[in-house]
Scaffold this active site. Structure first.
Site, PDB file in Angstrom:
ATOM      1  N   HIS A 216     -25.096  16.519  -4.521  1.00  0.00           N
ATOM      2  CA  HIS A 216     -25.063  17.511  -5.589  1.00  0.00           C
ATOM      3  C   HIS A 216     -24.224  18.732  -5.237  1.00  0.00           C
ATOM      4  O   HIS A 216     -23.813  19.479  -6.127  1.00  0.00           O
ATOM      5  CB  HIS A 216     -26.488  17.936  -5.967  1.00  0.00           C
ATOM      6  CG  HIS A 216     -27.167  16.935  -6.841  1.00  0.00           C
ATOM      7  ND1 HIS A 216     -27.384  15.630  -6.465  1.00  0.00           N
ATOM      8  CD2 HIS A 216     -27.656  17.032  -8.104  1.00  0.00           C
ATOM      9  CE1 HIS A 216     -27.984  14.984  -7.439  1.00  0.00           C
ATOM     10  NE2 HIS A 216     -28.167  15.809  -8.454  1.00  0.00           N
ATOM     11  N   SER A 220     -20.357  13.770  -7.591  1.00  0.00           N
ATOM     12  CA  SER A 220     -19.867  12.430  -7.278  1.00  0.00           C
ATOM     13  C   SER A 220     -18.355  12.418  -7.156  1.00  0.00           C
ATOM     14  O   SER A 220     -17.663  13.160  -7.866  1.00  0.00           O
ATOM     15  CB  SER A 220     -20.271  11.453  -8.389  1.00  0.00           C
ATOM     16  OG  SER A 220     -21.658  11.302  -8.429  1.00  0.00           O
ATOM     17  N   LYS A 244     -26.823   4.911 -18.702  1.00  0.00           N
ATOM     18  CA  LYS A 244     -26.001   3.900 -18.025  1.00  0.00           C
ATOM     19  C   LYS A 244     -26.762   3.324 -16.823  1.00  0.00           C
ATOM     20  O   LYS A 244     -26.714   2.112 -16.572  1.00  0.00           O
ATOM     21  CB  LYS A 244     -24.684   4.530 -17.573  1.00  0.00           C
ATOM     22  CG  LYS A 244     -23.605   3.508 -17.244  1.00  0.00           C
ATOM     23  CD  LYS A 244     -22.277   4.197 -16.940  1.00  0.00           C
ATOM     24  CE  LYS A 244     -21.235   3.173 -16.535  1.00  0.00           C
ATOM     25  NZ  LYS A 244     -19.957   3.801 -16.175  1.00  0.00           N
ATOM     26  N   ASP A 245     -27.463   4.190 -16.098  1.00  0.00           N
ATOM     27  CA  ASP A 245     -28.262   3.707 -14.963  1.00  0.00           C
ATOM     28  C   ASP A 245     -29.406   2.804 -15.441  1.00  0.00           C
ATOM     29  O   ASP A 245     -29.720   1.804 -14.800  1.00  0.00           O
ATOM     30  CB  ASP A 245     -28.831   4.884 -14.163  1.00  0.00           C
ATOM     31  CG  ASP A 245     -27.797   5.475 -13.210  1.00  0.00           C
ATOM     32  OD1 ASP A 245     -26.839   4.750 -12.861  1.00  0.00           O
ATOM     33  OD2 ASP A 245     -27.937   6.636 -12.814  1.00  0.00           O
ATOM     34  N   GLU A 288     -31.927 -12.696   9.321  1.00  0.00           N
ATOM     35  CA  GLU A 288     -31.743 -12.703   7.886  1.00  0.00           C
ATOM     36  C   GLU A 288     -30.266 -12.482   7.558  1.00  0.00           C
ATOM     37  O   GLU A 288     -29.525 -11.903   8.351  1.00  0.00           O
ATOM     38  CB  GLU A 288     -32.591 -11.600   7.253  1.00  0.00           C
ATOM     39  CG  GLU A 288     -34.077 -11.874   7.364  1.00  0.00           C
ATOM     40  CD  GLU A 288     -34.513 -12.974   6.431  1.00  0.00           C
ATOM     41  OE1 GLU A 288     -34.971 -12.700   5.333  1.00  0.00           O
ATOM     42  OE2 GLU A 288     -34.370 -14.159   6.811  1.00  0.00           O
TER      43      GLU A 288
END
Lengths: 422, 287
Positions: A216, A220, A244-245, A288
């Site tokens: 922040h 971004s 959108k998320d 894994e």
């Protein structure tokens, strides 16, 4: 936030806000007051999805912990008790096990998005560092979590990985015994792994908060990799990126559900449905899938010394451990290795090719990690390993000499020029 | 890893949707645990390999593939087959193999009535106690009791089988690569050893077994059990039935899981479409 409010707004919300400004905090963080570049593409969804994964892992893990018994003779049985007798226990466990894999898929995409668009570059170096710390914590958490069902691969995976520390010169063996709490992986090991496995996710939450805080500060990055210059370059996080998320969450949960409900064991090893037995070594110990590239690096390292003389400075075991940790640690230096002033690979034709080669190399190493380290695979592994580090050396030079393409004037101009398409 | 062909297809679809190479690399890595594995690592007791080796050395023959009713996203357990399979387990397998994670009451899942379960449980003697005199005692089984293992402990089992330890079958389908087809292939695949292969005493040859030599004699022969429903008890039929039974034993939640999964996927698909429409509407206002 630094200034004190002088008047109290009417209503309950105003009353609370006057005393604890939580509503404005949320609005400033993920609401209408947090401006984001307007051109973020779907690759920017994966940060939020990773947050969703973390929450789901913590919740499903909490309920599993209510039924699980961290004791060497009872752990495997308690997991089967969860699968068979606990109401929707199978759903909890499969969601948690598949969730771990999904978390890594999402975080790897998130990382490679950062690599492609240069999100690690100034002024986001600390943001990047915090991300690497999160990855390391995730790896530790996932590794210890995989030990808890106390199947064959749990036990032998734990044995192989903890044994890595024996490569430390001088004190290695003591360190390993200290980690085990004994002279072999046994009940004390299981107990402490359980305790740490329960703790680390909350440490991750703490580092995630720092990660978001750092995010922040400068906002971004974006697909063009250029800075936000005017308010026209941004849209408020809410509603544009909340919706959108949410759409991203829907698609992600759909894919997640395919695995949970229809192929819950497809990402695991059948050997882990055999109870741990210190007397029987599995034919092929593999971690894994999300650890395979690192496992390949670990096993591909040769002895380091003077060729043809038999003089060895660093044994292949120690070299492997250094290489494996180094393959992640090197990312801390990436913001300075990469000297290009252009962030996004869109405008860096040579780096763009290097990016894809590096991704391909990681996948190749993942495949090598799944195979026994012998014959052709050993050679392929060593080439893959060499390329992994050569990439960073090459990046040092390329980034300082690459002829980059002209950057757009601003985000808004670029968006409008392309017809405002997202 | 793979349970069957259709789940493999399904996963392929899912991965295409993700379009993400890491999963594919993992699939490559995991799809076949190990076609070129080195010989099984030394086990504590050589015979233990029979009970524990799960990964396949290179010579292991590709498995025989059966179309199972439990395959695919709509797959269900054929209860008639599972009941016959239980009969095969009870009359054949249970002589050597335990089924420790299944209680008699669980058999109602595959269509046995409560009365049948009660009668079956009562036909077993269960060790219980101590009573208020401090003594252990035997009593008839109850539906809540678990299947009685053929040997009281691992040492007794090994002693009875020339050093080999017949594995518990509760999870065998999940504990082997492509479990249903593996167990089916193993049960139907015993042959005489090829030229040059010598077997020790109490060893048998099976090309589907990792290492090919195992301590289990061919367990099934035609007509070995008599099915109450008149189904001819061929080796093939018995193998299919017992695999169906063991599939249920390994994943008793499978039908509930798949049925819930279909509802969840339908819900999420519709939900995602609505979210997408909402997203489009919100972003449209921007231009």
């Amino acid at each position: 936030m630094a200034h004190k409010p002088t008047t109290q707004a009417p209503g309950i919300k105003g009353w609370i806000e006057y005393r604890l400004p939580i509503f404005s905090f949320i609005d400033n963080s993920v609401g209408t007051k947090y401006p984001c570049p307007r051109n973020l593409n779907y690759w920017w969804n994966f940060g939020a999805i990773a947050g969703l994964c973390l929450m789901m892992q913590i919740l499903s893990g909490l309920f599993l912990a209510m039924h699980y018994t961290p004791e060497a003779t009872m752990a495997f049985d308690s997991v089967e008790h969860i699968m068979r007798d606990v109401n929707y226990g199978w759903l909890l466990r499969y969601a948690h096990a598949v969730g771990a894999s999904m978390f890594f898929v999402v975080v790897y995409i998130h990382i490679f998005r950062g690599l492609y668009y240069g999100s690690y570059k100034a002024p986001r170096e600390l943001l990047w560092w915090l991300g690497i710390v999160i990855l390391l914590l995730m790896m530790a958490t996932a590794f210890m979590g995989y030990v808890l069902p106390w199947g064959q691969m749990s036990f032998w995976g734990a044995t192989v990985i903890t044994n890595l520390f024996s490569a430390i010169p001088g004190v290695g063996e003591s360190v390993v015994h200290w980690l085990w709490g004994g002279f072999a992986v046994d009940n004390p090991t299981l107990n402490r792994f359980y305790a740490i496995h329960f703790l680390l996710p909350f440490v991750i939450v703490g580092v995630v908060i720092l990660h978001i805080w750092a995010l922040h500060q400068h906002g971004s990055n974006n697909p063009l990799g250029i800075d936000v210059k005017t308010p026209q370059d941004t849209v408020p996080f809410h509603p544009y990126y909340t919706i959108k998320d949410c759409f991203g969450f829907g698609v992600f949960l759909f894919i997640f559900s395919i695995f949970v409900f229809f192929a819950p064991n497809s990402l695991g090893d059948p050997d882990n449905y055999v109870v741990a037995n210190s007397m029987v070594t599995p034919a092929h110990i593999v971690p894994e899938w999300y650890f395979l590239p690192f496992y390949a690096i670990l096993r591909s390292m040769p002895d380091i010394g003077i060729p043809f003389t038999g003089v060895v400075f660093v044994s292949s075991k120690l070299a492997g451990v250094i290489g494996m940790f180094g393959s992640i640690i090197i990312f801390f230096f990436l913001p300075w290795i990469d000297g290009s002033r252009v962030r996004s690979a869109t405008f860096r034709p040579v780096y763009k090719i290097m990016f894809w080669l590096f991704l391909a190399d990681c996948i190749l190493l993942g495949y090598v990690g799944s195979q026994p380290p012998a014959g052709t695979m050993l050679v392929v592994g060593r080439i893959g390993l060499a390329y992994y580090f050569v990439h960073f050396v090459a990046l040092w030079f390329v980034s300082r000499h690459e002829k980059t393409l002209p950057l757009p004037e601003s985000i808004s101009k670029s968006v409008l020029a392309s017809g405002g398409h997202h | 890893m793979e349970k069957n062909m259709s789940s493999r297809r399904l996963r392929f679809l899912a991965m295409t949707v993700i379009g993400f190479a890491f999963v594919s690399s993992a699939e490559l890595a995991l799809a076949d645990d190990n076609p070129t594995a080195t010989a099984p690592a030394p086990a504590a007791a050589p015979a233990a390999a029979a009970a524990t080796a799960a990964s396949a050395p290179s010579e292991q023959k590709p498995l025989r593939k059966v179309e199972w009713t439990f395959d695919g996203i709509f797959g269900t357990v054929d209860k008639q087959s599972a009941q016959r399979g239980f009969q095969v387990y009870k009359e054949v397998c249970s002589a050597c193999h335990s089924l420790n994670r299944i209680a008699f009451r669980n058999l109602q899942d595959i269509g046995f009535t409560e009365a049948e379960v009660r009668a079956l449980a009562a036909s077993y003697q269960i060790n219980d106690g101590p009573n208020d005199q401090g003594d252990m005692f035997q009593r008839p089984g109850k539906p809540s009791d678990y299947f009685v293992p053929p040997a009281p402990n691992e040492q007794a089992a090994r002693a009875a089988h020339g050093g080999a330890y017949p594995p518990d079958l509760s999870l065998i389908i999940k504990a082997r690569e492509d479990g249903p087809n593996y167990v089916y292939s193993l049960l139907t695949g015993f042959t005489t050893p090829p030229q040059g292969v010598t077997l020790a005493d109490n060893q048998y040859y099976n090309p589907y077994f990792p290492g090919q030599k195992l301590a289990m004699p061919p367990p099934l022969s035609d007509g070995q059990v008599t099915y109450a429903d008149g189904t001819p008890a061929t080796v093939d039929q018995m193998a299919r039935d017992v695999v169906t039974f063991l599939q249920w034993a390994a994943e008793p939640e499978m039908e509930a899981r798949k049925q819930m999964g279909i509802k969840v996927l339908i819900y999420l698909a519709i939900f995602s479409v609505f979210l997408y429409i909402a997203k489009r509407n919100i972003w449209r206002k921007l231009h």
